[in-house]
Design an enzyme around this catalytic site. Structure first.
Site, PDB file in Angstrom:
ATOM      1  N   ASN A  10       0.899  -1.070   0.005  1.00 14.86           N
ATOM      2  CA  ASN A  10       0.121   0.176   0.304  1.00 14.86           C
ATOM      3  C   ASN A  10       1.342   1.348   0.298  1.00 14.86           C
ATOM      4  OD1 ASN A  10      -2.009   1.933   0.634  1.00 14.86           O
ATOM      5  ND2 ASN A  10      -2.416   1.629   2.221  1.00 14.86           N
ATOM      6  N   LYS A  12      -0.111   4.813  -0.031  1.00 15.53           N
ATOM      7  CA  LYS A  12      -0.326   4.977   0.085  1.00 15.53           C
ATOM      8  C   LYS A  12      -0.239   6.654  -0.214  1.00 15.53           C
ATOM      9  CE  LYS A  12      -0.510   3.810   4.927  1.00 15.53           C
ATOM     10  NZ  LYS A  12      -0.235   3.730   6.442  1.00 15.53           N
ATOM     11  N   HIS A  96      -9.171   0.627   5.045  1.00 12.46           N
ATOM     12  CA  HIS A  96      -7.945   0.705   5.576  1.00 12.46           C
ATOM     13  C   HIS A  96      -8.645   1.359   6.828  1.00 12.46           C
ATOM     14  CE1 HIS A  96      -4.018   2.293   6.118  1.00 12.46           C
ATOM     15  NE2 HIS A  96      -3.849   1.014   5.507  1.00 12.46           N
ATOM     16  N   GLU A 166      -5.298  -5.571  10.349  1.00 17.22           N
ATOM     17  CA  GLU A 166      -4.542  -4.509  11.498  1.00 17.22           C
ATOM     18  C   GLU A 166      -4.606  -3.535  12.757  1.00 17.22           C
ATOM     19  OE1 GLU A 166      -4.552  -1.168   7.476  1.00 17.22           O
ATOM     20  OE2 GLU A 166      -6.556  -0.957   8.460  1.00 17.22           O
TER      21      GLU A 166
END
EC number: 5.3.1.1
Length: 254
Positions: A10, A12, A96, A166
């Site tokens: 990821n 971001k 997320h 996560e």
């Protein structure tokens, strides 16, 4: 049936076109385990999706970092699942923790997004996880189960879903859930799926770990029975992402 190791990167909200080209070149030159051992997906910012898609090696795949909850239209700034399908982007990350916390996405909203994306033919990396306060209060599994339930209430076919656990307190902080802590939550999550969805879904759905994964801790984390791979943040922008992909070998030798 063995669950194929999964490594997601990821990126971001990072990168310029030149930086992205360098990262892709590094990945393209990397010697990594074959596709039958590990599935690799990288998730650049929206604006770089076509660039990465057109230049990335054919055995790696591309994911968007988010998509809208329904069909496109008068939703300024949003990108629909249909647009991703049109670009031939196979994967999307949804739920997320940064979007849950900063943009106030509720578990129900995330569940709706997951269901809609799947219905359009996308594969989904669905993220769940608890904050430090929730962990210290002993409510980790309550939180993770509630987030997963919001998805399970809306999804019947799990074959294109990867769950990313996560722990929010471990994302970008340098703190990492110990291999035992990660395994405990993954095991409990798998048991929850068996009880509330089906034994088959529990056995086949990949549950990956995200939260300060790096080249130094990936092998021990990946060696846990119920850790089926990683969702990597900062380290996915660096050459050590290749070492993390290679951690898939621990399953082969297990």
């Amino acid at each position: 049936m063995a669950r194929k190791f999964f490594v997601g990167g990821n990126w971001k909200c990072n990168g310029t076109a030149e930086e992205v080209k360098k990262i892709v070149n590094t990945l393209n030159e990397a010697q990594v385990p074959s596709q039958d051992v590990v599935e690799v997906v990288v998730s650049p910012p929206y604006v770089f999706l076509p660039l990465v898609k057109s230049t990335l090696r054919s055995d790696f795949f591309v994911a968007a970092q988010n998509c809208w909850v329904k069909k496109g239209g008068a939703f300024t700034g949003e990108v629909s699942a249909e647009m991703l399908v049109n670009l031939d982007i196979p994967w999307v990350i949804l739920g997320h923790s940064e979007r849950r916390a900063i943009l106030n996405e509720s578990s129900e909203f995330v569940g709706d997004k997951v269901a809609y994306a799947l219905a359009q033919g996308l594969k989904v990396i669905a993220c769940v996880g608890e904050t430090l306060e929730e962990r210290e209060a002993g409510s980790t599994m309550d939180v993770v189960a509630a987030q997963t339930k919001a998805i399970a209430d809306r999804v019947t076919n799990w074959s294109n879903v990867v769950i990313a656990y996560e722990p929010v307190w471990a994302i970008g902080t340098g703190k990492v859930a110990s291999p035992a802590q990660a395994q405990e939550v993954h095991d409990e999550l798998r048991k929850w799926l068996a009880k509330n969805v089906s034994a088959d879904v529990a056995a086949t759905t990949r549950i990956i770990y995200g939260g300060s994964v790096n080249g130094g801790n990936c092998k021990e984390l990946g060696g846990q029975a119920d850790v089926d791979g990683f969702l990597v943040g900062g380290a996915s922008l660096k050459p050590e992402f290749i070492d993390i992909i290679k951690a898939a070998e621990v399953k082969k030798s297990a």
